[in-house]
Design a protein around this motif. Structure first.
Motif, PDB file in Angstrom:
ATOM      1  N   LEU A   1      -4.153  -6.209  13.665  1.00 30.49           N
ATOM      2  CA  LEU A   1      -3.377  -5.351  12.765  1.00 30.49           C
ATOM      3  C   LEU A   1      -1.920  -5.251  13.190  1.00 30.49           C
ATOM      4  O   LEU A   1      -1.535  -5.655  14.286  1.00 30.49           O
ATOM      5  CB  LEU A   1      -3.991  -3.959  12.605  1.00 30.49           C
ATOM      6  N   HIS A   2      -1.121  -4.696  12.269  1.00 27.23           N
ATOM      7  CA  HIS A   2       0.319  -4.487  12.488  1.00 27.23           C
ATOM      8  C   HIS A   2       0.586  -2.990  12.428  1.00 27.23           C
ATOM      9  O   HIS A   2       0.439  -2.385  11.360  1.00 27.23           O
ATOM     10  CB  HIS A   2       1.128  -5.207  11.403  1.00 27.23           C
ATOM     11  N   PHE A   3       0.970  -2.417  13.564  1.00 29.79           N
ATOM     12  CA  PHE A   3       1.340  -0.996  13.565  1.00 29.79           C
ATOM     13  C   PHE A   3       2.796  -0.794  13.174  1.00 29.79           C
ATOM     14  O   PHE A   3       3.189   0.311  12.828  1.00 29.79           O
ATOM     15  CB  PHE A   3       1.138  -0.395  14.958  1.00 29.79           C
ATOM     16  N   ARG A   4       3.609  -1.867  13.309  1.00 30.82           N
ATOM     17  CA  ARG A   4       5.067  -1.720  13.184  1.00 30.82           C
ATOM     18  C   ARG A   4       5.588  -0.843  14.326  1.00 30.82           C
ATOM     19  O   ARG A   4       4.939  -0.696  15.354  1.00 30.82           O
ATOM     20  CB  ARG A   4       5.491  -1.161  11.818  1.00 30.82           C
ATOM     21  N   ASP A   5       6.751  -0.210  14.078  1.00 30.25           N
ATOM     22  CA  ASP A   5       7.408   0.528  15.161  1.00 30.25           C
ATOM     23  C   ASP A   5       8.120   1.729  14.547  1.00 30.25           C
ATOM     24  O   ASP A   5       8.109   1.912  13.324  1.00 30.25           O
ATOM     25  CB  ASP A   5       8.409  -0.416  15.865  1.00 30.25           C
TER      26      ASP A   5
ATOM     27  N   PRO B   1       2.404  -8.696  17.522  1.00 36.13           N
ATOM     28  CA  PRO B   1       3.691  -8.520  18.203  1.00 36.13           C
ATOM     29  C   PRO B   1       4.906  -8.855  17.343  1.00 36.13           C
ATOM     30  O   PRO B   1       6.002  -9.011  17.880  1.00 36.13           O
ATOM     31  CB  PRO B   1       3.567  -9.557  19.340  1.00 36.13           C
ATOM     32  N   ASN B   2       4.726  -8.966  16.006  1.00 33.02           N
ATOM     33  CA  ASN B   2       5.862  -9.437  15.187  1.00 33.02           C
ATOM     34  C   ASN B   2       6.793  -8.289  14.793  1.00 33.02           C
ATOM     35  O   ASN B   2       7.032  -8.027  13.615  1.00 33.02           O
ATOM     36  CB  ASN B   2       5.368 -10.215  13.951  1.00 33.02           C
ATOM     37  N   LEU B   3       7.299  -7.609  15.813  1.00 31.97           N
ATOM     38  CA  LEU B   3       8.378  -6.647  15.572  1.00 31.97           C
ATOM     39  C   LEU B   3       9.672  -7.443  15.423  1.00 31.97           C
ATOM     40  O   LEU B   3       9.705  -8.646  15.629  1.00 31.97           O
ATOM     41  CB  LEU B   3       8.489  -5.688  16.766  1.00 31.97           C
TER      42      LEU B   3
ATOM     43  N   ALA C   1       6.491 -18.860   8.906  1.00 36.82           N
ATOM     44  CA  ALA C   1       5.230 -18.747   8.163  1.00 36.82           C
ATOM     45  C   ALA C   1       5.072 -17.399   7.469  1.00 36.82           C
ATOM     46  O   ALA C   1       4.450 -17.320   6.424  1.00 36.82           O
ATOM     47  CB  ALA C   1       4.040 -18.994   9.090  1.00 36.82           C
ATOM     48  N   THR C   2       5.636 -16.329   8.065  1.00 41.40           N
ATOM     49  CA  THR C   2       5.357 -15.008   7.500  1.00 41.40           C
ATOM     50  C   THR C   2       6.375 -13.987   7.978  1.00 41.40           C
ATOM     51  O   THR C   2       7.409 -14.355   8.530  1.00 41.40           O
ATOM     52  CB  THR C   2       3.897 -14.601   7.837  1.00 41.40           C
ATOM     53  N   THR C   3       6.080 -12.711   7.786  1.00 50.88           N
ATOM     54  CA  THR C   3       6.989 -11.620   8.165  1.00 50.88           C
ATOM     55  C   THR C   3       7.412 -11.744   9.631  1.00 50.88           C
ATOM     56  O   THR C   3       6.560 -11.851  10.517  1.00 50.88           O
ATOM     57  CB  THR C   3       6.260 -10.260   7.968  1.00 50.88           C
ATOM     58  N   HIS C   4       8.696 -11.721   9.877  1.00 48.11           N
ATOM     59  CA  HIS C   4       9.237 -11.739  11.246  1.00 48.11           C
ATOM     60  C   HIS C   4       8.710 -12.907  12.073  1.00 48.11           C
ATOM     61  O   HIS C   4       8.360 -12.738  13.244  1.00 48.11           O
ATOM     62  CB  HIS C   4       8.946 -10.423  11.982  1.00 48.11           C
TER      63      HIS C   4
ATOM     64  N   TYR D   1      -0.465  -9.137  -2.461  1.00 46.69           N
ATOM     65  CA  TYR D   1       0.213 -10.309  -1.877  1.00 46.69           C
ATOM     66  C   TYR D   1       0.238 -10.190  -0.364  1.00 46.69           C
ATOM     67  O   TYR D   1       0.757  -9.225   0.205  1.00 46.69           O
ATOM     68  CB  TYR D   1       1.648 -10.420  -2.414  1.00 46.69           C
ATOM     69  N   CYS D   2      -0.345 -11.174   0.270  1.00 45.06           N
ATOM     70  CA  CYS D   2      -0.348 -11.244   1.727  1.00 45.06           C
ATOM     71  C   CYS D   2      -0.261 -12.710   2.095  1.00 45.06           C
ATOM     72  O   CYS D   2      -0.335 -13.589   1.239  1.00 45.06           O
ATOM     73  CB  CYS D   2      -1.634 -10.637   2.293  1.00 45.06           C
ATOM     74  N   LEU D   3      -0.091 -12.960   3.386  1.00 43.20           N
ATOM     75  CA  LEU D   3      -0.095 -14.339   3.871  1.00 43.20           C
ATOM     76  C   LEU D   3      -1.103 -14.469   4.997  1.00 43.20           C
ATOM     77  O   LEU D   3      -1.168 -13.580   5.842  1.00 43.20           O
ATOM     78  CB  LEU D   3       1.300 -14.737   4.370  1.00 43.20           C
TER      79      LEU D   3
ATOM     80  N   SER E   1      -4.029  -5.188   8.542  1.00 41.72           N
ATOM     81  CA  SER E   1      -3.316  -4.080   7.902  1.00 41.72           C
ATOM     82  C   SER E   1      -1.838  -4.184   8.269  1.00 41.72           C
ATOM     83  O   SER E   1      -1.484  -4.265   9.446  1.00 41.72           O
ATOM     84  CB  SER E   1      -3.916  -2.757   8.408  1.00 41.72           C
ATOM     85  N   ALA E   2      -0.972  -4.216   7.252  1.00 42.00           N
ATOM     86  CA  ALA E   2       0.442  -4.553   7.490  1.00 42.00           C
ATOM     87  C   ALA E   2       1.308  -3.804   6.481  1.00 42.00           C
ATOM     88  O   ALA E   2       1.589  -4.309   5.396  1.00 42.00           O
ATOM     89  CB  ALA E   2       0.647  -6.059   7.357  1.00 42.00           C
ATOM     90  N   PRO E   3       1.715  -2.579   6.843  1.00 41.09           N
ATOM     91  CA  PRO E   3       2.474  -1.789   5.880  1.00 41.09           C
ATOM     92  C   PRO E   3       3.885  -2.306   5.652  1.00 41.09           C
ATOM     93  O   PRO E   3       4.544  -2.794   6.569  1.00 41.09           O
ATOM     94  CB  PRO E   3       2.523  -0.401   6.543  1.00 41.09           C
ATOM     95  N   HIS E   4       4.301  -2.205   4.409  1.00 39.52           N
ATOM     96  CA  HIS E   4       5.709  -2.374   4.023  1.00 39.52           C
ATOM     97  C   HIS E   4       6.020  -1.195   3.112  1.00 39.52           C
ATOM     98  O   HIS E   4       5.120  -0.655   2.465  1.00 39.52           O
ATOM     99  CB  HIS E   4       5.909  -3.674   3.237  1.00 39.52           C
ATOM    100  N   SER E   5       7.279  -0.825   3.026  1.00 40.97           N
ATOM    101  CA  SER E   5       7.640   0.255   2.123  1.00 40.97           C
ATOM    102  C   SER E   5       7.370  -0.183   0.684  1.00 40.97           C
ATOM    103  O   SER E   5       7.351  -1.385   0.373  1.00 40.97           O
ATOM    104  CB  SER E   5       9.114   0.617   2.286  1.00 40.97           C
TER     105      SER E   5
ATOM    106  N   CYS F   1       7.546  -8.408  -0.075  1.00 40.91           N
ATOM    107  CA  CYS F   1       7.011  -8.777   1.240  1.00 40.91           C
ATOM    108  C   CYS F   1       5.501  -8.987   1.184  1.00 40.91           C
ATOM    109  O   CYS F   1       4.809  -8.374   0.370  1.00 40.91           O
ATOM    110  CB  CYS F   1       7.299  -7.667   2.237  1.00 40.91           C
ATOM    111  N   ALA F   2       5.014  -9.801   2.125  1.00 42.82           N
ATOM    112  CA  ALA F   2       3.575 -10.056   2.252  1.00 42.82           C
ATOM    113  C   ALA F   2       2.948  -9.029   3.175  1.00 42.82           C
ATOM    114  O   ALA F   2       3.470  -8.781   4.265  1.00 42.82           O
ATOM    115  CB  ALA F   2       3.361 -11.452   2.824  1.00 42.82           C
ATOM    116  N   GLY F   3       1.844  -8.449   2.760  1.00 44.98           N
ATOM    117  CA  GLY F   3       1.130  -7.543   3.650  1.00 44.98           C
ATOM    118  C   GLY F   3       0.432  -6.456   2.858  1.00 44.98           C
ATOM    119  O   GLY F   3       0.967  -5.950   1.880  1.00 44.98           O
TER     120      GLY F   3
HETATM  121  O1  DOR Z   1       0.539 -10.642   4.853  1.00 44.95           O
HETATM  122  C1  DOR Z   1       0.932 -10.667   5.997  1.00 44.95           C
HETATM  123  N1  DOR Z   1       1.673  -9.663   6.518  1.00 44.95           N
HETATM  124  N2  DOR Z   1       0.634 -11.726   6.746  1.00 44.95           N
HETATM  125  C2  DOR Z   1       1.158 -11.886   7.968  1.00 44.95           C
HETATM  126  O2  DOR Z   1       0.898 -12.885   8.569  1.00 44.95           O
HETATM  127  C3  DOR Z   1       2.109 -10.888   8.532  1.00 44.95           C
HETATM  128  C4  DOR Z   1       1.959  -9.586   7.896  1.00 44.95           C
HETATM  129  C5  DOR Z   1       3.132  -8.680   8.169  1.00 44.95           C
HETATM  130  O3  DOR Z   1       3.555  -8.564   9.329  1.00 44.95           O
HETATM  131  O4  DOR Z   1       3.628  -8.067   7.227  1.00 44.95           O
END
Ligand code: DOR
Ligand code: ZN
Length: 344
Positions: free
Chosen positions: A15-19, A41-43, A106-109, A218-220, A249-253, A263-265
């Motif tokens: 998962l993605h907690f963000r920061d 770790p994709n901060l 490939a994806t976000t950050h 939409y996700c990747l 789980s990957a939140p975006h606003s 954004c994907a997530g």
């Molecule tokens: O949909 C996605 N969101 N796929 C990923 O690989 C990264 C993630 C994200 O960090 O938002």
């Protein structure tokens, strides 16, 4: 009909907690149900060494409610500048449980990711030697490769060779989306596993594109055809022990999702376990939920299974339309959907 189901407390293996502000939302949402989570770790900038992972871990722990014993399992982001010494330090740290390969772009950050995954053999060798899992975003990024083929081509071009050349390396094929990915993991033996997201289990590309573009689906890697979805469903429903829960789980606003270039997530954490439970029940396989959610991932990572339990109760509720992400509005995945299981 079962009205209450008690299972070993699950873990989320991706998962993605963000920061920053996001953490006050994302960490309690996951800690309410899951005992542990593999934290991506994709901060921006990414988490590339043990010191950064330790600092990020502290920021996460500061948001863990006192009522839970949640443990974040940290990861490092592999770059072209990562050294075998970085990997040795990670393996010894006691707080890092895997290293993530993002092909650049490939994806976000993922801009700091690896441009040519065939050129970091010294890192695969170090991961294998220290028995630290390689976590793979398995997609090529070449502009001439169709986005729906990127996972399949990644396997042929890179992953098959990595698997062959580093036989003791533990590899997690993250968020598997294709029949070819499922087949690869099935055929690759005990040291290869995959995480499975709720969206790739429950949806296919029609859910993204029919009747209008649905940015919250939409996700990747992007959702694939129904036949690929069926292949993921089948292996999970059969209880294959190397396919386990990883929400991604990957939140975006809301603004970043509902826009001309979204954004994907998918932010699935607040309803993740009930969503998976619905899927298993709808397919007459509720008894497979516990292995998938609570046993197989720990077994693969060589960690003890959790001793605590969580109870799901049959109870109707709706996923909220929006959630406060600490100053920004997040639309959770499947917002407004009625669910029939709730955790307590
Ligand atoms: O949909 C996605 N969101 N796929 C990923 O690989 C990264 C993630 C994200 O960090 O938002
Ligand atoms: Zn992810």
């Amino acid at each position: 009909m079962t009205d209450s189901l008690t299972i070993t407390r699950p873990d989320d293996w991706h998962l993605h907690f963000r920061d920053g502000e996001f953490l006050a939302q994302t960490v309690p949402a996951t800690a309410a149900v899951f005992a542990r989570a593999i934290v991506m770790p994709n901060l921006a900038p990414p988490v590339v060494n043990v010191e950064q992972a330790a600092q990020y871990r502290e920021r996460i722990l500061a948001q863990v409610p006192a009522s839970t014993a949640f443990q974040p399992l940290m990861t490092l982001y592999l770059t072209e500048g990562t050294s075998p010494e970085d990997i040795a330090a990670a393996a010894e740290s006691g707080i890092v449980f895997g290293c993530k390969l993002y092909p650049a772009g490939a994806t976000t950050h993922s801009d700091s990711g690896v441009r040519d995954p065939a050129r970091i053999r010294h890192l695969y060798e170090a991961l294998e030697r220290h028995d630290l899992p390689l976590l793979v975003h398995g997609e090529v990024t070449d502009s001439d490769i169709d986005i729906f083929d990127r996972e399949r081509v990644f396997i042929d071009r890179y992953l098959a060779a990595i698997r062959r050349d580093f036989p003791a390396l533990r590899i997690v094929f993250e968020h598997v989306t294709t029949r070819e990915g499922v087949q690869f993991v099935q055929d690759s033996g005990e040291r290869t596993a995959a995480t499975v997201t709720p969206q790739h289990l429950m949806l296919n590309r029609n859910d993204l594109l029919v009747g209008g573009i649905r940015p919250h689906n939409y996700c990747l890697p992007v959702l694939k055809r129904a036949e690929h979805q069926r292949s993921i469903q089948q292996t999970v429903l059969e209880g294959h022990p190397r396919f386990f829960l990883g929400t991604d789980s990957a939140p975006h606003s809301r603004d970043a999702k509902e826009t001309a270039c979204g954004c994907a997530g998918c932010y699935s954490a607040p309803a993740a376990l009930p969503l998976y439970a619905e899927f298993f029940e709808a397919n007459g396989a509720l008894e497979q939920l516990e292995g998938f959610a609570s046993h197989y991932g720990a077994d693969f990572y060589g960690l003890p299974r959790n001793r605590e339990t969580v109870t799901l109760e049959r109870q109707s509720w709706r996923i909220p339309e929006t959630i406060d992400g600490g100053g920004t509005t997040i639309v959770p995945w499947q917002a407004g959907r009625e669910l029939h299981w709730a955790t307590r």
